[in-house]
Design a protein around this motif. Structure first.
Motif, PDB file in Angstrom:
ATOM      1  N   TYR A  31       2.299  43.891  31.196  1.00 14.93           N
ATOM      2  CA  TYR A  31       0.837  43.709  31.230  1.00 14.93           C
ATOM      3  C   TYR A  31       0.112  44.735  30.363  1.00 14.93           C
ATOM      4  N   GLU A  35      -2.144  43.839  27.074  1.00 18.05           N
ATOM      5  CA  GLU A  35      -3.583  44.088  26.977  1.00 18.05           C
ATOM      6  C   GLU A  35      -3.903  45.080  25.872  1.00 18.05           C
ATOM      7  N   LYS A  38      -3.815  43.387  22.439  1.00 20.27           N
ATOM      8  CA  LYS A  38      -4.999  42.557  22.274  1.00 20.27           C
ATOM      9  C   LYS A  38      -6.233  43.422  21.965  1.00 20.27           C
ATOM     10  N   ARG A  39      -6.374  44.474  22.745  1.00 18.98           N
ATOM     11  CA  ARG A  39      -7.523  45.363  22.596  1.00 18.98           C
ATOM     12  C   ARG A  39      -7.497  46.058  21.231  1.00 18.98           C
TER      13      ARG A  39
END
Lengths: 90, 129
Positions: A31, A35, A38-39
């Motif tokens: 996870y 994330e 992506k960020r």
């Protein structure tokens, strides 16, 4: 291995690169890494929206995309046994 | 090899059919099998109802961080009405992929720049779930 084009990347090419980043990000099993990828992609594309040398930024993005897709494979071999508390929906 | 066939012949047991199947039920079951084979949901896919698709898309767009939920309407344009840029549009299309569980090809994804177009594309796509 594609040769980096000398001309500035088109708008469509940049959006395609961004979409590829988001697709690669989804492949990470962890996870936090998912994330983060992506960020990181979102932040970098926004930060470089008015960049003076789009060619260099685009080439760098392509190289980073390769790193990310390679790492997604590596991380998939060491997938976490438990889900992060952040992805548990009740 | 020869020994094996001798053994098999020796071991052969007569098979008694215990229950005579009802001819109409065999017909029906084979018909159903054919129907399953050719018209199964996986093969054919189903088209989602347009109003349901609209509701779900509006929900996804409303949940997008930068969007003012009060501005979201079924015919809102991402850039003109919702004040998003092209990068946000890419993110929204990716969020829609996750919501409907299928991959939108790049050339189609580039064209989706309003809720109306997203509804049209997804409701006409057989793999949308």
């Amino acid at each position: 291995m594609s040769v980096v084009a000398a001309s500035a990347p088109s708008r469509a090419e940049v959006l395609q690169l961004y979409r590829s980043f988001l697709r690669v990000a989804r492949k990470f099993t962890d996870y936090n890494i998912r994330e983060y990828t992506k960020r990181r992609a979102t932040d970098a594309f926004r930060q470089n929206r008015n960049v003076s040398d789009p060619c260099a930024a685009f080439a760098d993005g392509k190289a980073q995309l390769e790193v990310a897709s390679r790492q997604a494979v590596v991380y998939s071999l060491y997938a976490p046994k438990l889900k992060s508390v952040m992805e548990v929906h009740n | 090899m020869a020994a094996r066939s001798v053994m098999l012949k020796y071991l052969r047991v007569p098979v008694v059919q215990a229950v005579q199947p009802n001819p109409s039920s065999t017909f029906l079951s084979s018909f159903n099998a054919i129907r399953r084979r050719f018209y199964s949901e996986e093969v054919r896919g189903t088209f989602l109802d347009k109003s349901e698709v609209t509701d779900r898309i509006i929900n996804v767009v409303k949940n997008f961080q930068k969007v003012d939920p009060s501005k979201v309407s079924p015919d809102a344009h991402f850039q003109k009405d919702l004040g998003l840029d092209s990068l946000d549009a890419v993110e929204i299309v990716m969020a829609l992929e996750e919501e409907f569980g299928f991959e939108i090809p790049d050339n189609e994804a580039d064209k989706i720049n309003s809720i109306g177009l997203a509804v049209d594309f997804i409701s006409s796509h057989p793999q949308a779930k």
